[in-house]
Design a protein around this motif. Structure first.
Motif, PDB file in Angstrom:
ATOM      1  N   GLU A   1     -13.123   1.081  -6.666  1.00 24.80           N
ATOM      2  CA  GLU A   1     -12.021   0.359  -6.875  1.00 24.80           C
ATOM      3  C   GLU A   1     -12.391  -1.101  -5.419  1.00 24.80           C
ATOM      4  OE1 GLU A   1      -9.583   2.781  -6.018  1.00 24.80           O
ATOM      5  OE2 GLU A   1     -10.071   4.289  -7.775  1.00 24.80           O
ATOM      6  N   ARG A   2     -12.506  -1.011  -4.852  1.00 27.04           N
ATOM      7  CA  ARG A   2     -12.597  -1.429  -2.827  1.00 27.04           C
ATOM      8  C   ARG A   2     -13.580  -3.509  -3.540  1.00 27.04           C
ATOM      9  NH1 ARG A   2     -13.326   3.266   0.368  1.00 27.04           N
ATOM     10  NH2 ARG A   2     -15.785   2.919  -0.151  1.00 27.04           N
TER      11      ARG A   2
ATOM     12  N   ALA B   1       1.056  -1.196  -0.019  1.00 30.84           N
ATOM     13  CA  ALA B   1      -0.079   0.165  -0.223  1.00 30.84           C
ATOM     14  C   ALA B   1       0.944   0.765  -0.114  1.00 30.84           C
ATOM     15  CB  ALA B   1      -0.615   0.160   1.400  1.00 30.84           C
ATOM     16  N   SER B   2       0.546   2.324  -0.613  1.00 32.71           N
ATOM     17  CA  SER B   2       0.604   3.697  -0.410  1.00 32.71           C
ATOM     18  C   SER B   2       0.093   4.453   0.241  1.00 32.71           C
ATOM     19  CB  SER B   2       0.852   4.319  -1.550  1.00 32.71           C
ATOM     20  OG  SER B   2       1.782   3.390  -2.284  1.00 32.71           O
ATOM     21  N   LYS B   3      -0.323   5.756   0.831  1.00 31.22           N
ATOM     22  CA  LYS B   3      -0.967   6.278   1.321  1.00 31.22           C
ATOM     23  C   LYS B   3      -2.429   6.283   0.567  1.00 31.22           C
ATOM     24  CE  LYS B   3       2.066  10.426   1.620  1.00 31.22           C
ATOM     25  NZ  LYS B   3       2.352  12.013   1.850  1.00 31.22           N
ATOM     26  N   ALA B   4      -3.400   5.611   0.354  1.00 32.47           N
ATOM     27  CA  ALA B   4      -4.301   5.928  -0.149  1.00 32.47           C
ATOM     28  C   ALA B   4      -4.676   4.281   0.516  1.00 32.47           C
ATOM     29  CB  ALA B   4      -5.257   5.643  -1.550  1.00 32.47           C
ATOM     30  N   ASP B   5      -5.683   4.425   1.933  1.00 28.46           N
ATOM     31  CA  ASP B   5      -6.066   3.343   2.163  1.00 28.46           C
ATOM     32  C   ASP B   5      -7.690   2.557   1.623  1.00 28.46           C
ATOM     33  OD1 ASP B   5      -7.951   5.046   3.367  1.00 28.46           O
ATOM     34  OD2 ASP B   5      -7.258   5.130   5.223  1.00 28.46           O
ATOM     35  N   HIS B   6      -8.206   3.538   1.434  1.00 25.29           N
ATOM     36  CA  HIS B   6      -9.417   2.677   1.036  1.00 25.29           C
ATOM     37  C   HIS B   6      -9.693   1.396   1.103  1.00 25.29           C
ATOM     38  CE1 HIS B   6      -8.832   4.071  -2.777  1.00 25.29           C
ATOM     39  NE2 HIS B   6      -9.422   3.666  -3.470  1.00 25.29           N
ATOM     40  N   CYS B   7      -8.298   0.681  -0.064  1.00 22.71           N
ATOM     41  CA  CYS B   7      -8.773  -0.919  -0.311  1.00 22.71           C
ATOM     42  C   CYS B   7      -7.921  -1.662   0.339  1.00 22.71           C
ATOM     43  CB  CYS B   7      -7.730  -0.741  -2.266  1.00 22.71           C
ATOM     44  SG  CYS B   7      -8.749   0.047  -2.876  1.00 22.71           S
TER      45      CYS B   7
ATOM     46  N   ASP C   1       2.367 -16.504  -0.285  1.00 23.20           N
ATOM     47  CA  ASP C   1       1.674 -17.212  -1.373  1.00 23.20           C
ATOM     48  C   ASP C   1       1.067 -16.175  -2.549  1.00 23.20           C
ATOM     49  OD1 ASP C   1       1.625 -19.985  -0.338  1.00 23.20           O
ATOM     50  OD2 ASP C   1      -0.197 -18.837   0.593  1.00 23.20           O
ATOM     51  N   PHE C   2       0.594 -15.140  -2.256  1.00 20.62           N
ATOM     52  CA  PHE C   2       0.567 -14.145  -3.579  1.00 20.62           C
ATOM     53  C   PHE C   2       0.385 -13.007  -3.025  1.00 20.62           C
ATOM     54  CE2 PHE C   2      -3.610 -14.831  -1.753  1.00 20.62           C
ATOM     55  CZ  PHE C   2      -4.338 -13.546  -1.749  1.00 20.62           C
ATOM     56  N   VAL C   3       0.277 -11.835  -3.573  1.00 22.17           N
ATOM     57  CA  VAL C   3       0.950 -10.438  -2.905  1.00 22.17           C
ATOM     58  C   VAL C   3      -0.800  -8.838  -3.773  1.00 22.17           C
ATOM     59  CG1 VAL C   3       2.440  -8.024  -3.438  1.00 22.17           C
ATOM     60  CG2 VAL C   3       3.222 -10.327  -2.981  1.00 22.17           C
ATOM     61  N   VAL C   4      -0.655  -8.730  -3.219  1.00 22.43           N
ATOM     62  CA  VAL C   4      -1.969  -7.521  -3.491  1.00 22.43           C
ATOM     63  C   VAL C   4      -1.563  -6.414  -3.362  1.00 22.43           C
ATOM     64  CG1 VAL C   4      -4.056  -6.692  -2.988  1.00 22.43           C
ATOM     65  CG2 VAL C   4      -3.819  -9.131  -2.387  1.00 22.43           C
ATOM     66  N   LEU C   5      -1.575  -5.562  -4.274  1.00 21.32           N
ATOM     67  CA  LEU C   5      -1.300  -4.053  -4.701  1.00 21.32           C
ATOM     68  C   LEU C   5      -2.598  -3.387  -4.183  1.00 21.32           C
ATOM     69  CD1 LEU C   5       1.384  -4.374  -7.714  1.00 21.32           C
ATOM     70  CD2 LEU C   5       1.413  -4.667  -5.363  1.00 21.32           C
ATOM     71  N   ALA C   6      -3.064  -3.024  -2.861  1.00 22.77           N
ATOM     72  CA  ALA C   6      -4.008  -2.147  -2.851  1.00 22.77           C
ATOM     73  C   ALA C   6      -4.012  -0.388  -3.348  1.00 22.77           C
ATOM     74  CB  ALA C   6      -4.444  -2.445  -0.990  1.00 22.77           C
ATOM     75  N   ARG C   7      -3.397  -0.515  -4.327  1.00 28.48           N
ATOM     76  CA  ARG C   7      -3.610   0.899  -4.676  1.00 28.48           C
ATOM     77  C   ARG C   7      -2.039   1.705  -4.006  1.00 28.48           C
ATOM     78  NH1 ARG C   7      -6.920   4.733  -6.593  1.00 28.48           N
ATOM     79  NH2 ARG C   7      -4.935   5.477  -7.170  1.00 28.48           N
ATOM     80  N   TYR C   8      -0.694   0.500  -4.711  1.00 31.16           N
ATOM     81  CA  TYR C   8       0.155   0.812  -3.737  1.00 31.16           C
ATOM     82  C   TYR C   8       0.723   1.443  -5.161  1.00 31.16           C
ATOM     83  CZ  TYR C   8       5.542   0.062  -3.788  1.00 31.16           C
ATOM     84  OH  TYR C   8       6.980  -0.306  -3.178  1.00 31.16           O
ATOM     85  N   MET C   9       1.428   2.420  -5.253  1.00 33.93           N
ATOM     86  CA  MET C   9       1.303   4.131  -6.103  1.00 33.93           C
ATOM     87  C   MET C   9       2.958   3.860  -6.996  1.00 33.93           C
ATOM     88  SD  MET C   9      -1.534   5.206  -6.122  1.00 33.93           S
ATOM     89  CE  MET C   9      -1.085   6.586  -7.353  1.00 33.93           C
ATOM     90  N   GLN C  10       3.999   2.627  -6.835  1.00 32.65           N
ATOM     91  CA  GLN C  10       5.134   2.538  -7.186  1.00 32.65           C
ATOM     92  C   GLN C  10       5.555   1.257  -8.541  1.00 32.65           C
ATOM     93  OE1 GLN C  10       7.457   4.058  -6.206  1.00 32.65           O
ATOM     94  NE2 GLN C  10       6.468   5.820  -5.141  1.00 32.65           N
ATOM     95  N   ILE C  11       5.683   1.099  -9.631  1.00 30.72           N
ATOM     96  CA  ILE C  11       5.406   0.659 -10.602  1.00 30.72           C
ATOM     97  C   ILE C  11       6.713  -0.949 -10.535  1.00 30.72           C
ATOM     98  CG2 ILE C  11       6.444   0.004 -12.955  1.00 30.72           C
ATOM     99  CD1 ILE C  11       5.620   3.192 -13.807  1.00 30.72           C
ATOM    100  N   LEU C  12       6.397  -2.265 -10.118  1.00 28.71           N
ATOM    101  CA  LEU C  12       7.610  -3.250  -9.972  1.00 28.71           C
ATOM    102  C   LEU C  12       8.060  -3.123 -11.703  1.00 28.71           C
ATOM    103  CD1 LEU C  12       4.688  -5.461  -8.494  1.00 28.71           C
ATOM    104  CD2 LEU C  12       6.133  -2.866  -6.981  1.00 28.71           C
ATOM    105  N   SER C  13       9.278  -3.331 -10.778  1.00 27.67           N
ATOM    106  CA  SER C  13      10.683  -3.565 -12.387  1.00 27.67           C
ATOM    107  C   SER C  13      10.457  -5.357 -12.276  1.00 27.67           C
ATOM    108  CB  SER C  13      11.773  -3.548 -11.504  1.00 27.67           C
ATOM    109  OG  SER C  13      11.918  -4.263 -10.031  1.00 27.67           O
ATOM    110  N   ALA C  14      10.592  -5.711 -13.421  1.00 31.43           N
ATOM    111  CA  ALA C  14      10.815  -7.021 -13.808  1.00 31.43           C
ATOM    112  C   ALA C  14      10.814  -7.588 -13.018  1.00 31.43           C
ATOM    113  CB  ALA C  14      10.581  -7.062 -15.468  1.00 31.43           C
ATOM    114  N   ASP C  15      12.394  -7.360 -12.813  1.00 24.95           N
ATOM    115  CA  ASP C  15      13.797  -8.436 -12.509  1.00 24.95           C
ATOM    116  C   ASP C  15      12.373  -8.549 -10.420  1.00 24.95           C
ATOM    117  OD1 ASP C  15      16.115  -9.635 -11.024  1.00 24.95           O
ATOM    118  OD2 ASP C  15      15.783  -7.998  -9.628  1.00 24.95           O
TER     119      ASP C  15
END
Length: 301
Positions: free
Chosen positions: A274-275, A112-118, A182-196
């Motif tokens: 979104e939620r 997550a980032s600053k937005a907390d609703h999700c 086992d898995f990851v959820v991006l809950a309005r995580y405002m960063q781009i994940l690298s391919a690596d």
């Protein structure tokens, strides 16, 4: 043939009745698949409680099936079931299988980032027993939600991530994830994940996008939607791939808006969508209802 099976200790099952497992079958369509799989389960005394199937072409196309079955002493019985399903290759069936004890909740990390609703919606649904997952941790590039997350009894890790070089942040995130999820959820995580990072994480990653892809990609989507006079705002949950916002779509939804809605109104109503969309995607993934096939999905909802 490949068969994945979870072997972690099984907690007490929910509700009454026999323990349940899910069986996902995917491969080339041909006559007799449903009967053959059903015969294996029947031979082990399993009771099929749910079965969904789909073929994109009955004449040799791709076949998909999700089966939920009950079986006594499930953890001990699954290896023998697996062996017999694997033996179907000798009968000419070109199939892959995933077999999982549904009493073992999938372990998820939420970014997550600053937005907390999700983020807070997922934690609330988890606390209410509406999401059959184990939330292993929340990782955020901002400390703003730390106290709220910890009030749910969930570990919170602040990993700052700024500037063009994110390698140190991603290395720390990977260290926290390794062997724990086992898995990851991006809950309005405002960063781009690298391919690596995506490759090294080695687990499915689910993202929520604030529109019907690919419309209004990037910053300030609701302000730009207002400028265009949109009549619908929506959200898309999808799996993350190396191609930004182009991964297989799990779920989408919209709500109608009008010319009288301000950009803030659009953002508020969009947050509601979104939620809902993200929670459905997480639920369906955690219940093995989503099968990835190329760059799209089969969702047995």
């Amino acid at each position: 043939m490949r068969l994945a099976e979870q072997t972690r200790t099984r907690p007490t099952g929910r509700g009454s009745g026999r323990p349940h497992a899910s069986l996902i079958v995917a491969g080339k369509d041909r006559p007799g698949i449903v009967a053959a799989v059903g015969a294996v389960l029947s031979d082990h005394g399993a009771n099929i409680v749910s079965l969904d199937q789909y073929s994109d072409d009955p004449q040799g196309g791709a076949f998909f099936q999700r089966t939920v079955f009950g079986l006594d002493d499930l953890p001990a019985a699954l290896p023998a079931v697996r062996d017999d399903l694997t033996g179907l290759t000798a009968e000419g069936f070109d199939l892959d299988f995933t077999l999982r004890d549904l009493g073992v909740p999938g372990r998820v990390a939420i970014f997550a980032s600053k937005a907390d609703h999700c983020l807070l919606d997922l934690l609330w649904r988890h606390r209410r027993g509406q999401l059959p997952v184990s939330v292993a941790m929340v990782i955020s590039n901002h400390p703003d939600t730390a106290e709220e997350v910890r009030s749910f009894g969930i570990p919170f890790f602040h990993v700052p991530c700024s500037g063009p070089d994110k390698s140190a942040a991603e290395a720390e995130q990977l260290r926290l994830l390794k062997g724990n999820v086992d898995f990851v959820v991006l809950a309005r995580y405002m960063q781009i994940l690298s391919a690596d990072f995506i490759r090294q994480a080695g687990v499915p990653i689910i993202n929520i996008h604030h529109s019907f892809l690919p419309a209004f990609v990037g910053a300030g989507p609701y302000a730009r939607a207002k400028e265009r006079g949109v009549k619908l705002v929506g959200a898309t949950a999808h799996y993350v791939t190396e191609n930004l916002d182009e991964g297989p779509i799990i779920e989408q939804d919209v709500v109608r808006v009008s010319h009288a809605d301000t950009a803030a109104d659009l953002q508020r109503r969009g947050a509601d969508v979104e939620r809902a969309v993200l929670s459905r995607a997480v639920l369906w993934h955690s219940e093995d209802r989503v099968i990835r096939h190329g760059n799209h999905t089969i969702v047995f909802s």
